[in-house]
Design an enzyme around this catalytic site. Structure first.
Site, mmCIF file in Angstrom:
data_model
loop_
_atom_site.group_PDB
_atom_site.id
_atom_site.type_symbol
_atom_site.label_atom_id
_atom_site.label_comp_id
_atom_site.label_asym_id
_atom_site.label_seq_id
_atom_site.Cartn_x
_atom_site.Cartn_y
_atom_site.Cartn_z
ATOM 1 N N ASN A 88 0.834 -1.197 0.000
ATOM 2 C CA ASN A 88 0.000 0.000 0.000
ATOM 3 C C ASN A 88 0.869 1.247 0.000
ATOM 4 O O ASN A 88 1.987 1.227 0.510
ATOM 5 C CB ASN A 88 -0.913 0.007 1.234
ATOM 6 C CG ASN A 88 -1.881 -1.149 1.202
ATOM 7 O OD1 ASN A 88 -2.628 -1.318 0.255
ATOM 8 N ND2 ASN A 88 -1.859 -1.961 2.237
ATOM 9 N N GLN A 93 -1.499 3.281 3.230
ATOM 10 C CA GLN A 93 -0.422 2.657 3.993
ATOM 11 C C GLN A 93 -0.510 3.097 5.449
ATOM 12 O O GLN A 93 -0.057 4.165 5.822
ATOM 13 C CB GLN A 93 0.935 3.036 3.395
ATOM 14 C CG GLN A 93 2.091 2.341 4.057
ATOM 15 C CD GLN A 93 3.427 2.768 3.487
ATOM 16 O OE1 GLN A 93 3.527 3.653 2.651
ATOM 17 N NE2 GLN A 93 4.485 2.130 3.954
ATOM 18 N N HIS A 99 6.244 -2.756 3.363
ATOM 19 C CA HIS A 99 5.819 -4.113 3.677
ATOM 20 C C HIS A 99 4.916 -4.641 2.572
ATOM 21 O O HIS A 99 4.269 -3.876 1.860
ATOM 22 C CB HIS A 99 5.101 -4.182 5.030
ATOM 23 C CG HIS A 99 3.870 -3.345 5.128
ATOM 24 N ND1 HIS A 99 3.896 -1.976 5.288
ATOM 25 C CD2 HIS A 99 2.565 -3.696 5.103
ATOM 26 C CE1 HIS A 99 2.656 -1.507 5.349
ATOM 27 N NE2 HIS A 99 1.833 -2.530 5.236
ATOM 28 N N HIS A 101 1.934 -7.642 1.821
ATOM 29 C CA HIS A 101 0.979 -8.602 2.358
ATOM 30 C C HIS A 101 0.905 -9.763 1.374
ATOM 31 O O HIS A 101 0.745 -9.544 0.174
ATOM 32 C CB HIS A 101 -0.413 -7.975 2.490
ATOM 33 C CG HIS A 101 -0.459 -6.780 3.366
ATOM 34 N ND1 HIS A 101 -0.681 -6.866 4.725
ATOM 35 C CD2 HIS A 101 -0.310 -5.460 3.090
ATOM 36 C CE1 HIS A 101 -0.665 -5.649 5.243
ATOM 37 N NE2 HIS A 101 -0.440 -4.781 4.274
#
Length: 112
Positions: A88, A93, A99, A101
């Site tokens: 994101n 985010q 990061h 997912h």
């Protein structure tokens, strides 16, 4: 709200996580508040705000991160037949730490 949950909680050890894969520079673990039935997060151990703030000096780390994402995605796909890989940006985010997912299944709850 915590600006960087991953540095402040996960990497500091304040929040325990169930590790999936760990390398010298990358950690993949089961999400602490899953949105999908299978929900794994992969993060660099170095603070990087987002995909958009990666520097050329981060290229080796990005390759290592993508290798971990690929391994986790392969495991999830082998076990469940499919997965999604998402990162994101901007207002989407929540935690300002790069990061990804890796997830499978339908959302567990509605975010409205």
């Amino acid at each position: 709200m915590i600006e960087d949950f991953y540095c402040e909680e996960v990497l500091s050890g304040r929040t325990a996580v169930e590790k999936v894969i760990e390398t010298e520079n990358v950690l993949a673990y089961h999400h602490t508040r899953p949105f999908w039935p299978v929900h794994i997060v992969a993060i660099p151990k170095k603070h990087i705000s987002s995909l958009l703030t990666l520097e050329p000096a981060d290229n080796d780390l990005l390759i290592e991160l993508m290798d971990v994402v690929k391994k986790v995605a392969s495991q999830v796909t082998a076990e469940h037949g499919a997965c999604r890989v998402v990162t994101n940006l901007g207002k989407y985010q929540d935690s300002k730490h790069l990061h990804f997912h890796i997830a499978h299944g339908e959302p567990l709850h509605n975010n409205e």
